[in-house]
Design a protein around this motif. Structure first.
Motif, short mmCIF file in Angstrom:
data_model
loop_
_atom_site.label_atom_id
_atom_site.label_comp_id
_atom_site.label_asym_id
_atom_site.label_seq_id
_atom_site.Cartn_x
_atom_site.Cartn_y
_atom_site.Cartn_z
N ASP A 104 -14.12 8.80 6.89
CA ASP A 104 -12.69 8.77 6.60
C ASP A 104 -12.40 10.02 5.61
OD1 ASP A 104 -12.67 6.41 7.96
OD2 ASP A 104 -11.77 5.35 6.18
N GLU A 127 -0.40 8.78 9.39
CA GLU A 127 -1.33 8.45 8.43
C GLU A 127 -2.04 9.43 7.55
OE1 GLU A 127 -1.60 6.56 12.78
OE2 GLU A 127 -1.76 8.40 11.93
N ARG A 128 -2.28 9.01 6.24
CA ARG A 128 -2.90 10.06 5.44
C ARG A 128 -4.36 9.54 5.37
NH1 ARG A 128 -0.15 10.19 -0.15
NH2 ARG A 128 0.32 8.10 0.00
N GLN A 129 -4.94 8.33 5.61
CA GLN A 129 -6.40 8.09 5.45
C GLN A 129 -6.60 8.26 7.17
OE1 GLN A 129 -7.99 5.02 3.37
NE2 GLN A 129 -9.58 4.87 4.68
N LEU A 139 0.83 -1.22 0.08
CA LEU A 139 0.00 -0.02 -0.11
C LEU A 139 0.76 1.37 0.06
CD1 LEU A 139 -2.84 -1.16 2.71
CD2 LEU A 139 -2.93 -0.70 0.20
N LEU A 192 -9.01 11.82 3.46
CA LEU A 192 -7.88 11.31 2.87
C LEU A 192 -6.77 12.49 2.81
CD1 LEU A 192 -6.00 8.88 1.61
CD2 LEU A 192 -7.32 9.64 -0.51
N LEU A 237 -1.16 4.57 4.31
CA LEU A 237 -2.25 3.96 4.19
C LEU A 237 -2.18 2.36 4.77
CD1 LEU A 237 -3.47 4.97 0.54
CD2 LEU A 237 -3.81 6.11 2.84
N GLN A 238 -3.26 1.92 5.33
CA GLN A 238 -2.99 0.61 5.78
C GLN A 238 -4.18 -0.05 5.87
OE1 GLN A 238 -1.58 1.00 9.97
NE2 GLN A 238 -3.18 2.32 10.43
N ASP A 239 -4.10 -1.37 5.98
CA ASP A 239 -5.46 -2.05 6.27
C ASP A 239 -5.79 -2.35 7.65
OD1 ASP A 239 -5.83 -3.14 3.41
OD2 ASP A 239 -4.16 -4.37 3.63
#
Length: 393
Positions: A115, A127-129, A14, A117, A18-20
């Motif tokens: 959310d 974090e960007r999201q 990713l 972005l 960004l992350q799950d």
């Protein structure tokens, strides 16, 4: 196998920031979000749900202009106009208040979750999201509204298990107002504000020149509200600024009266993160947790009829909240073997159990239950605990 469903390690990467969010963390975060919104509802705030993207011209006006540099832009293939992916929900709520809810009674209390972005993260918040949860009080310029924003934020965070909270209050426009009164130009004012944000006394002294005394006094008026406010009130400030300081003092008094055990500090010159705020603003911290858990304050919302409306509110950052709350024990899960009557599974779910259904008969149902992370197994219509060490009857 469907070739479209295969993923190589390279395809699983990713972009930075960004992350799950995986089990069980995604469920914990969703529960905390709903807990916050439920608390807002108790205070009379009604939920709205703005879209993820809007026309750039609407998204980046008013309060939205402050996050223009953090906003992703895309071309809309239908309208051939530029769209912006929201970097902050607050400007969207202000737009809704000014348009779709223009004729709703004021003060208008709205809340949201969603959310955002951003084009880049920060050192403290890479974090960007981000998941934002917040509330906005539109149509009141009162000190009671300023205090309500602080108290509702603290109450909601406490309700979802964030403890040891402290609130730092500030006046973002103070430095600009003072610089204008003293005849400093925009460039000098910006450099001075940057030095004050860094708490660089030497730079403040050099930049302020003959006015260094008052700005150094502002630097010293930082800390617990009980000591910072008297120092701030003792400074030789212009009348208009003294009025803002007096308002800050009254807001602190209201917060103190409602939450006497809350740690309250004051830093009147803090400006970072408050680019579009026009009055009393605040940041909420949790002891031992990196970064702020919430921030907000007074701003000027989009015009409802003519002049922009007074508004205040706050945003809670879920990534920080989840670092602040205690990880709960995993809820018990009961494995329901494939041959179990459907009614037995329904009864267990009605009783509050989380059920995991077997899809085919197994030679060792208990072993399958353990493999799937279950703590119990369905037997004779009840949930029987799995014995330790695999020695099930």
């Amino acid at each position: 196998m469907d070739r479209g469903m295969t993923r190589s390690p390279a395809n699983a990467l990713l972009p930075n920031g960004l992350q799950d969010v995986l089990p069980p963390h995604a469920s914990r975060e969703a529960a905390a979000v709903e807990g916050l919104l439920a608390r807002f509802t108790r205070h009379g705030y009604e939920r709205v749900k703005p879209p993820l993207v809007e026309f750039e011209t609407a998204l980046l006006t008013g309060a939205g202009a402050a996050v223009a540099g953090q906003t992703f832009r895309v071309m809309d293939p239908e309208s051939q106009k530029m769209l912006g992916l929201r970097a902050d929900v607050t400007p969207q709520v202000a737009r809704i208040a000014a348009s779709r809810l223009a004729h709703a009674p004021r003060p208008l209390r709205l809340c949201y979750a969603g959310d955002v972005l951003r084009t880049g993260g920060t050192q403290l918040r890479p974090e960007r999201q981000l998941t934002q949860v917040g509330a906005e009080l539109v149509g009141s310029d009162s000190e009671a509204a300023d205090a309500e924003a602080v108290l509702v934020a603290v109450d909601a965070l406490s309700a979802v298990g964030v403890t040891a909270l402290s609130v730092d209050l500030t006046l973002p426009p103070l430095v600009g107002m003072l610089a204008e009164t003293l005849g400093l130009d925009d460039e000098a004012s910006a450099r001075l504000r940057h030095a004050l944000d860094r708490k660089d006394a030497a730079a403040v002294r050099a930049l302020a020149g003959e006015h260094a005394g008052v700005f150094e006094g502002l630097l010293r008026a930082v800390g617990p509200a009980e000591t910072a406010l008297p120092r701030l009130e003792a400074l030789a400030l212009p009348d208009a600024i003294r009025g803002e300081v007096a308002r800050l003092s009254r807001v602190v008094a209201r917060v103190r009266e409602a939450a006497p055990d809350l740690t309250v500090t004051v830093d009147a010159v803090e400006h970072r993160g408050f680019e579009y705020h026009t009055g009393v603003a605040f940041t909420v911290y949790a002891r031992g947790v990196r970064g702020e858990v919430a921030c907000g304050g007074r701003y000027s919302a989009d015009a409802r009829v003519g002049e922009p409306e007074a508004a205040t509110g706050f945003t809670i950052y879920m990534e920080t909240v989840m670092r602040a709350v205690t990880t709960p024990e995993a809820p018990p899960r009961v494995y329901v073997p494939a041959e179990t009557p459907h009614a037995d599974g329904e009864a267990l779910r009605a009783a509050g159990w989380i059920t995991v259904a077997g899809l085919a008969p197994e030679a060792d149902a208990a072993a399958e239950a353990r493999r799937l992370g279950c703590t119990h197994i369905a037997r004779d219509g009840a949930a029987a605990p799995l014995a330790p060490g695999g020695e099930d009857a």
